[in-house]
Design a protein around this motif. Structure first.
Motif, PDB file in Angstrom:
ATOM      1  N   ALA A   1      21.217  61.960  17.665  1.00  0.00           N
ATOM      2  CA  ALA A   1      22.325  62.882  17.816  1.00  0.00           C
ATOM      3  C   ALA A   1      22.034  64.270  17.281  1.00  0.00           C
ATOM      4  O   ALA A   1      22.683  65.217  17.661  1.00  0.00           O
ATOM      5  CB  ALA A   1      23.568  62.324  17.112  1.00  0.00           C
TER       6      ALA A   1
ATOM      7  N   ASN B   1      24.019  68.908  21.062  1.00  0.00           N
ATOM      8  CA  ASN B   1      24.132  67.868  20.039  1.00  0.00           C
ATOM      9  C   ASN B   1      24.501  68.511  18.713  1.00  0.00           C
ATOM     10  O   ASN B   1      23.866  69.480  18.307  1.00  0.00           O
ATOM     11  CB  ASN B   1      22.799  67.131  19.861  1.00  0.00           C
TER      12      ASN B   1
ATOM     13  N   ARG C   1      27.213  65.490  22.393  1.00  0.00           N
ATOM     14  CA  ARG C   1      27.191  64.439  21.381  1.00  0.00           C
ATOM     15  C   ARG C   1      27.510  65.040  20.024  1.00  0.00           C
ATOM     16  O   ARG C   1      26.867  65.996  19.601  1.00  0.00           O
ATOM     17  CB  ARG C   1      25.824  63.755  21.339  1.00  0.00           C
TER      18      ARG C   1
ATOM     19  N   ARG D   1      28.164  63.927  15.905  1.00  0.00           N
ATOM     20  CA  ARG D   1      28.074  62.870  14.896  1.00  0.00           C
ATOM     21  C   ARG D   1      28.515  63.436  13.559  1.00  0.00           C
ATOM     22  O   ARG D   1      27.938  64.419  13.083  1.00  0.00           O
ATOM     23  CB  ARG D   1      26.659  62.334  14.791  1.00  0.00           C
TER      24      ARG D   1
ATOM     25  N   HIS E   1      34.043  66.486  23.390  1.00  0.00           N
ATOM     26  CA  HIS E   1      32.757  65.792  23.401  1.00  0.00           C
ATOM     27  C   HIS E   1      32.668  64.806  24.553  1.00  0.00           C
ATOM     28  O   HIS E   1      33.677  64.487  25.195  1.00  0.00           O
ATOM     29  CB  HIS E   1      32.607  65.012  22.103  1.00  0.00           C
TER      30      HIS E   1
ATOM     31  N   SER F   1      30.416  62.099  23.625  1.00  0.00           N
ATOM     32  CA  SER F   1      30.145  61.006  22.702  1.00  0.00           C
ATOM     33  C   SER F   1      30.461  61.470  21.284  1.00  0.00           C
ATOM     34  O   SER F   1      30.032  62.546  20.876  1.00  0.00           O
ATOM     35  CB  SER F   1      28.668  60.603  22.809  1.00  0.00           C
TER      36      SER F   1
END
Length: 177
Positions: free
Chosen positions: A40, A100, A115, A117, A130, A132
């Protein structure tokens, strides 16, 4: 005669430099620094590939990076990069746009990325658009999350920015001559 000499240093101590590297590597993983786990976040393949804003730096304004970036300082404004690591202790106030995004520090504002995180200790106060989204157990998120097909606008380079970059490159080359 030297071939029969035996060192009094234990095998464990002989491997200390290698063990230190292993420990430091594990430490970097757990603290969410340049070395990332998973796919990510930014993972430069060569030293110096990613642009970095250090912990002692504070920037007010918009930042656009054509490649990966790592933030450890403080930014107020819009931040664009292909892959972005917002490191432990970093503070970003504004809009974050990247393919990312890995958050280990703090973001107050909107994140737009394919992505995203939020890692252990990371905090986001704002909206996340997003495809993900992963949130670790000890990360904080206050805001709304929307899964969208195209969260980040296509990268653009303004013609005026291109002119300034060319002028800067020419000025630097003239100074070194």
């Amino acid at each position: 005669m030297l071939s029969s000499f035996k060192s009094k240093v234990s095998e464990k101590d002989k491997n200390a430099p290698a063990n230190a590297v292993e420990v430091m590597g594990k430490r970097e993983h757990s603290q969410c620094s340049v070395v990332e786990q998973g796919g990510a976040g930014p993972q430069p393949t060569k030293a110096g590939m990613a642009s970095c804003i250090g912990s002692g730096m504070s920037i007010v304004g918009n930042i656009k990076c054509n490649g990966p970036a790592q933030i450890f300082g403080r930014i107020e404004g819009e931040l664009r990069a292909s892959d972005l690591l917002i490191g432990d202790g970093a503070q970003v106030a504004g809009t974050v746009i990247a393919k990312n995004v890995t958050v280990c520090g703090s973001v107050k504002g909107t994140i737009r990325a394919v992505r995203v995180r939020l890692q252990n200790g990371g905090a986001v106060e704002g909206d996340i658009f997003h495809q993900s989204l992963a949130i670790d157990e000890n990360a904080l998120f206050e805001g709304s999350s929307r899964r969208v097909e195209s969260p980040a606008p296509a990268p653009y380079i303004d013609a005026a920015l291109q002119r300034v970059e060319r002028w800067f490159a020419q000025s630097c080359s003239q100074m070194s001559s």
